[in-house]
Design an enzyme around this catalytic site. Structure first.
Site, PDB file in Angstrom:
ATOM      1  N   CYS A 118      -6.290   1.695  -9.066  1.00  0.00           N
ATOM      2  CA  CYS A 118      -7.513   2.575  -8.175  1.00  0.00           C
ATOM      3  C   CYS A 118      -7.324   3.808  -8.900  1.00  0.00           C
ATOM      4  CB  CYS A 118      -7.176   2.478  -6.973  1.00  0.00           C
ATOM      5  SG  CYS A 118      -5.509   2.749  -6.311  1.00  0.00           S
ATOM      6  N   LYS A 193       0.080  -6.502   2.271  1.00  0.00           N
ATOM      7  CA  LYS A 193      -0.547  -4.933   2.305  1.00  0.00           C
ATOM      8  C   LYS A 193      -1.897  -5.213   3.200  1.00  0.00           C
ATOM      9  CE  LYS A 193      -2.110  -1.480  -0.659  1.00  0.00           C
ATOM     10  NZ  LYS A 193      -2.373  -0.997  -1.970  1.00  0.00           N
ATOM     11  N   GLU A 236       1.220 -14.222   2.631  1.00  0.00           N
ATOM     12  CA  GLU A 236       0.951 -13.618   1.680  1.00  0.00           C
ATOM     13  C   GLU A 236       2.402 -13.297   0.898  1.00  0.00           C
ATOM     14  OE1 GLU A 236      -1.257 -12.140  -0.263  1.00  0.00           O
ATOM     15  OE2 GLU A 236      -3.080 -12.248   0.821  1.00  0.00           O
ATOM     16  N   LYS A 251       3.361  -3.280   4.122  1.00  0.00           N
ATOM     17  CA  LYS A 251       2.870  -1.894   4.243  1.00  0.00           C
ATOM     18  C   LYS A 251       1.399  -2.007   4.832  1.00  0.00           C
ATOM     19  CE  LYS A 251       0.319   1.018   0.789  1.00  0.00           C
ATOM     20  NZ  LYS A 251      -0.081   1.288  -0.590  1.00  0.00           N
TER      21      LYS A 251
HETATM   22  C1  PBG Z   1      -2.604   1.870  -4.856  1.00  0.00           C
HETATM   23  C2  PBG Z   1      -1.711   2.278  -3.537  1.00  0.00           C
HETATM   24  C3  PBG Z   1      -2.121   2.784  -2.387  1.00  0.00           C
HETATM   25  C4  PBG Z   1      -0.958   2.978  -1.593  1.00  0.00           C
HETATM   26  C5  PBG Z   1      -0.045   2.894  -2.392  1.00  0.00           C
HETATM   27  N1  PBG Z   1      -0.473   2.217  -3.759  1.00  0.00           N
HETATM   28  C6  PBG Z   1      -3.672   3.091  -1.738  1.00  0.00           C
HETATM   29  C7  PBG Z   1      -4.533   2.106  -1.171  1.00  0.00           C
HETATM   30  O1  PBG Z   1      -4.216   0.746  -1.504  1.00  0.00           O
HETATM   31  O2  PBG Z   1      -5.645   2.537  -1.001  1.00  0.00           O
HETATM   32  C8  PBG Z   1      -1.174   3.900  -0.413  1.00  0.00           C
HETATM   33  C9  PBG Z   1       0.223   4.610  -0.073  1.00  0.00           C
HETATM   34  C10 PBG Z   1       0.020   5.532   1.103  1.00  0.00           C
HETATM   35  O3  PBG Z   1      -0.723   5.687   1.942  1.00  0.00           O
HETATM   36  O4  PBG Z   1       1.062   6.246   1.150  1.00  0.00           O
HETATM   37  N2  PBG Z   1      -3.271   0.515  -4.452  1.00  0.00           N
END
Ligand code: PBG
Length: 326
Positions: A118, A193, A236, A251
């Site tokens: 991303c 996640k 998951e 997360k």
């Molecule tokens: C990348 C990623 C994200 C985060 C960690 N790795 C962002 C997302 O999934 O949009 C978020 C970490 C945070 O909010 O501190 N995929």
């Protein structure tokens, strides 16, 4: 029953304390921005910065000084394209940064790399978009994810942390790493996640907000989990464990304590929690407005993650917490 008699005396209270936060639990995120000289404070995350390619080494040196055991690196490249080419380049931003950090610090601190697309794509989604399916193309993204993992491993990363929520990614990465001489490199999976509003400030920090298009919405709901689901959350993580993940993760963390506990009760693998950007920003906002005491609030939250079952915590509070832990 007198439950309070063990709380009256501070020494006795310490004797019966069940959970502790230590410096061994902390992982500090570090943002590296190509072309930046110096550092940029992230508006929505006071005290957290994007660092230039020289300056991020000073940030890691400070973490080492404070006794922090690991950092996780995020890169913000100058050039973004539809498949995140910079992440696949052995001379790309993260590859260069890992090499520089290993050269400067050796084994003084573990260098973990976030593996995702991303931050590297112009559309801000976590892989290659399939316009017909209106989501990220899982198979195509697995293929380039293996390439990205090899770039990280060759550069010297100590552990690789895939965060894109692609199905089958742990199996694909494990086999790619094993076949190329990296069977000793562990994988920390962002196994559970959720699609969460708590990532908002991170997307400012990593300049990775998904762009709305005719193909995909301005969110990651087609690949990240529904916040309402707990059975799926456990599934998951179990799937990633079975595919060979060395460390599992939940997360975000703060609003998901039940999930942390449930995953912990159903695995023998170490469990990481990600105390994400929005959780940090809320605590900072309370501090800056004089509404709550920053240090006690932070330590209460971090200790609560330990109580819920976290073995380690990725947190933007790492340096502040390490200072208090002394
Ligand atoms: C990348 C990623 C994200 C985060 C960690 N790795 C962002 C997302 O999934 O949009 C978020 C970490 C945070 O909010 O501190 N995929």
């Amino acid at each position: 029953m007198n439950l309070r008699r063990l709380r009256l005396n501070g020494n006795l209270r310490d004797l019966v304390r069940e959970n502790y936060l230590t410096k061994n639990d902390l992982i500090m995120p570090v943002f590296i921005k190509e072309g930046l000289e110096g550092k940029n404070e992230i508006k929505s995350m006071p005290g957290i910065y994007q660092y230039g390619e020289k300056e991020f080494l000073d940030e890691i040196a400070e973490c080492i000084e404070l006794g922090i055991k690991a950092v996780i690196l995020f890169g913000i490249p100058k050039l973004k394209d539809s498949c995140g080419s910079d992440a696949l380049d052995e001379e790309g931003l993260i590859a260069r940064s890992v090499r520089a950090a290993k050269e400067a610090f050796g084994d003084k601190i573990a260098i973990i790399t976030d593996l995702c697309f991303c931050e590297f794509t112009d559309h801000g989604h976590c892989g290659i978009i399939n316009p017909k399916l209106k989501t990220v193309d899982n198979a195509a993204t697995l293929e380039i994810s293996v390439k990205q993992a090899l770039v990280h491993a060759k550069a010297g990363a100590d552990m690789i942390a895939p965060s894109g929520m692609m199905d089958g990614i742990i199996k694909a990465l494990r086999s790619g790493l094993d076949k190329n001489g990296f069977s000793h490199i562990p994988i920390m999976s962002y196994s559970t996640k959720f699609a969460s509003a708590f990532y908002g400030p991170f997307r400012d920090a990593a300049e990775s907000a998904p762009v709305e298009s005719e193909y995909l919405p301005k969110n990651r709901k087609t690949y990240q989990m529904d916040i309402a689901n707990s059975r799926e959350a456990l599934l998951e993580s179990i799937i990633d464990e079975n595919e060979g993940a060395d460390i599992l993760m939940v997360k975000p963390a703060l609003a998901f304590m039940d999930i942390i506990k449930e995953v912990k009760q159903n695995t023998l693998k170490p469990l990481c929690v990600y105390n994400v950007s929005g959780e940090y920003s809320m605590v900072k906002a309370a501090e800056m407005n004089g509404w709550m005491n920053y240090e006690t609030l932070m330590m209460e939250i971090l200790t609560s993650f330990k109580r819920a079952g976290a073995d380690m915590i990725i947190t933007y509070h790492s340096k502040d917490a390490a200072r208090i832990l002394g």
